[in-house]
Write an enzyme that holds these catalytic residues in place. Structure first.
Site, mmCIF file in Angstrom:
data_model
loop_
_atom_site.group_PDB
_atom_site.id
_atom_site.type_symbol
_atom_site.label_atom_id
_atom_site.label_comp_id
_atom_site.label_asym_id
_atom_site.label_seq_id
_atom_site.Cartn_x
_atom_site.Cartn_y
_atom_site.Cartn_z
ATOM 1 N N TRP A 33 16.026 -38.869 -11.653
ATOM 2 C CA TRP A 33 17.245 -39.176 -11.254
ATOM 3 C C TRP A 33 17.882 -39.244 -9.828
ATOM 4 O O TRP A 33 18.928 -39.330 -9.437
ATOM 5 C CB TRP A 33 18.347 -38.176 -12.099
ATOM 6 C CG TRP A 33 18.017 -36.668 -12.176
ATOM 7 C CD1 TRP A 33 18.271 -35.638 -11.210
ATOM 8 C CD2 TRP A 33 16.927 -35.939 -12.951
ATOM 9 N NE1 TRP A 33 17.590 -34.563 -11.497
ATOM 10 C CE2 TRP A 33 17.146 -34.701 -12.732
ATOM 11 C CE3 TRP A 33 16.332 -36.536 -14.333
ATOM 12 C CZ2 TRP A 33 16.286 -34.035 -13.384
ATOM 13 C CZ3 TRP A 33 15.609 -35.703 -15.017
ATOM 14 C CH2 TRP A 33 15.553 -34.286 -14.488
ATOM 15 N N GLU A 46 22.907 -35.020 -15.723
ATOM 16 C CA GLU A 46 23.702 -33.676 -15.141
ATOM 17 C C GLU A 46 23.980 -33.208 -16.759
ATOM 18 O O GLU A 46 23.928 -32.043 -16.931
ATOM 19 C CB GLU A 46 25.032 -34.188 -14.747
ATOM 20 C CG GLU A 46 24.752 -34.221 -13.164
ATOM 21 C CD GLU A 46 24.120 -33.246 -12.257
ATOM 22 O OE1 GLU A 46 24.468 -32.029 -12.799
ATOM 23 O OE2 GLU A 46 23.546 -33.389 -11.396
ATOM 24 N N THR A 52 19.391 -26.897 -20.106
ATOM 25 C CA THR A 52 18.167 -27.321 -20.520
ATOM 26 C C THR A 52 17.241 -27.307 -19.285
ATOM 27 O O THR A 52 17.666 -27.846 -18.324
ATOM 28 C CB THR A 52 18.220 -28.634 -21.302
ATOM 29 O OG1 THR A 52 19.169 -28.574 -22.376
ATOM 30 C CG2 THR A 52 16.705 -29.215 -21.694
ATOM 31 N N TYR A 91 21.997 -28.367 -28.250
ATOM 32 C CA TYR A 91 23.371 -28.510 -27.875
ATOM 33 C C TYR A 91 23.850 -29.906 -28.193
ATOM 34 O O TYR A 91 24.195 -30.520 -27.305
ATOM 35 C CB TYR A 91 23.430 -28.277 -26.561
ATOM 36 C CG TYR A 91 23.222 -26.633 -26.138
ATOM 37 C CD1 TYR A 91 23.908 -25.509 -26.489
ATOM 38 C CD2 TYR A 91 21.792 -26.495 -25.719
ATOM 39 C CE1 TYR A 91 23.554 -24.225 -26.424
ATOM 40 C CE2 TYR A 91 21.427 -25.237 -25.387
ATOM 41 C CZ TYR A 91 22.418 -24.069 -25.695
ATOM 42 O OH TYR A 91 22.024 -22.707 -25.636
ATOM 43 N N TYR A 129 32.871 -29.469 -12.783
ATOM 44 C CA TYR A 129 31.343 -29.423 -12.169
ATOM 45 C C TYR A 129 30.662 -31.038 -12.280
ATOM 46 O O TYR A 129 30.355 -31.399 -11.365
ATOM 47 C CB TYR A 129 30.712 -28.054 -12.698
ATOM 48 C CG TYR A 129 28.989 -28.699 -12.625
ATOM 49 C CD1 TYR A 129 28.460 -28.862 -11.468
ATOM 50 C CD2 TYR A 129 28.263 -28.945 -14.094
ATOM 51 C CE1 TYR A 129 27.081 -29.297 -11.633
ATOM 52 C CE2 TYR A 129 27.020 -29.460 -13.874
ATOM 53 C CZ TYR A 129 26.353 -29.306 -12.731
ATOM 54 O OH TYR A 129 25.025 -29.998 -12.542
ATOM 55 N N CYS A 217 22.225 -14.669 5.495
ATOM 56 C CA CYS A 217 22.657 -14.134 3.951
ATOM 57 C C CYS A 217 23.017 -12.862 4.264
ATOM 58 O O CYS A 217 22.196 -11.944 4.574
ATOM 59 C CB CYS A 217 21.621 -14.616 3.189
ATOM 60 S SG CYS A 217 21.977 -13.880 1.391
#
Length: 364
Positions: A33, A46, A52, A91, A129, A217
């Site tokens: 993709w 997506e 998954t 799902y 999202y 970080c």
């Protein structure tokens, strides 16, 4: 809200963007993709990637795009056919919503995937999202992305000391995600952030020494990698005992379509019954209870035989032990849209749930 505010610095954000994009250039996985800017293909990926693993998705994605190369092709397909192509990904509501959205795209957008955030968000099954991911990756729109990997990454980059899914902390993470996006290459940046979360900034034992953002970080600096992100409420699993009836009359087996509103809606399965806590009944009493429920549901009798197989699987918050029994039917009722009799080779073309498919492979 306790967190580090370095992300508000323009210099900090500039360094983060440069380092992350440079790392992505040399470290990005070669995924199918990522070889297209087609928003339809990116949308399919997506949706498949939700809950998954990438390795599982790749062959499904390639087959799905081969069979349904456009929204119009997907919209024209029968839902049962789409569910059969989805079988094994789990799902299944995702597949049903994908199909419904393709019909909407065909009817309302001339078969072209819409290119405004509002129009994409209005499609079935698409949230903030997914809309942001598809439009940023395919059209470089400056839209933030917060999903499992970036939620963890951004929590650590601001040393967020509260559970990231709580309302106020989650709102802050979306604010951070929007603030750090570059004006150009927003889609590539979002992919890089998701990739870093997947490969290095992992839930346990993150590989901080290889992380290009390690000096930026605060979580690494303070040694809080195992404490951040904050704990999300642990799902309490519930044990259930189910019995499946593999009913046979001559050379055919009886299956039914799972009803709307329940698990596996729209898929086919052997009739099954939740016998929790009746599974503790003695064998004869258990068989009588299953036979009673079967006759009440379908209007004809079966006699339970030997146990064929025990399968264990999980569905949402349930851990299910499924005991499958052979059964002889006293007659064969006419087929309907919701149930019917099938020879084993015919079952191959039905969209079955995972346990149903496993049981179908045991048929003579």
């Amino acid at each position: 809200m306790p967190h580090d505010g370095s992300w508000r610095s323009a210099s900090w954000r500039t360094q983060l963007r440069r380092r992350l994009l440079t790392w992505f250039t040399t470290s990005a996985r070669d995924l199918p993709w990522r070889k297209t800017r087609d928003p339809y293909a990116i949308w399919v990926s997506e949706v498949m990637l939700q809950q998954t693993q990438v390795a599982t998705v790749i062959p499904y994605f390639e087959r799905f795009l081969r069979d349904y190369p456009t929204p119009a092709a997907l919209a024209a397909a029968d839902e049962a056919e789409v569910l059969r192509r989805w079988e094994g990904l789990g799902y299944y509501r995702r597949a049903k919503q994908l199909h419904a959205a393709a019909k909407r795209i065909t009817a309302e957008h001339g078969g072209r995937f819409p290119e405004t955030f509002e129009a994409v968000l209005a499609l079935p099954g698409i949230g903030r999202y997914t809309a942001g991911a598809v439009l940023s990756i395919s059209r470089d729109q400056r839209l933030p992305v917060v999903e499992a990997n970036t939620l963890r990454l951004y929590s650590r980059l601001i040393a967020l000391r509260q559970p990231p899914t709580a309302t106020a902390p989650n709102r802050l993470l979306w604010e951070v995600a929007a603030a750090i996006l570059p004006r150009q290459q927003a889609g590539r940046f979002n992919q890089a952030a998701m990739e870093l979360g997947a490969l290095l900034c992992t839930p346990r034992n993150p590989d901080c020494e290889r992380c290009p953002l390690r000096s930026l970080c605060p979580t690494r600096r303070e040694g809080l990698q195992e404490e951040i992100p904050g704990k999300v409420r642990t799902l309490q699993y519930e044990d259930r005992s189910h019995v499946a009836v593999v009913a046979q009359h001559e050379d055919r087996f009886f299956l039914r379509r799972c009803p709307p509103g329940g698990h596996w809606a729209g898929l086919w399965d052997f009739p099954r019954y939740d016998l929790t806590p009746a599974a503790a009944l003695p064998g004869d009493a258990l068989a009588a209870e299953v036979e009673r429920r079967f006759a009440a549901e379908f209007g004809f009798a079966v006699r339970l035989g030997e146990k064929l197989k025990t399968l264990r699987h999980g569905v949402t918050r349930f851990r299910i032990t499924l005991d499958a029994f052979t059964a002889e039917a006293n007659r064969r009722e006419a087929d309907s849209a919701e149930c019917g009799w099938y020879q084993p080779h015919e079952i191959l073309d039905l969209p079955l749930n995972t346990t149903g498919r496993k049981l179908s492979r045991l048929l003579p």
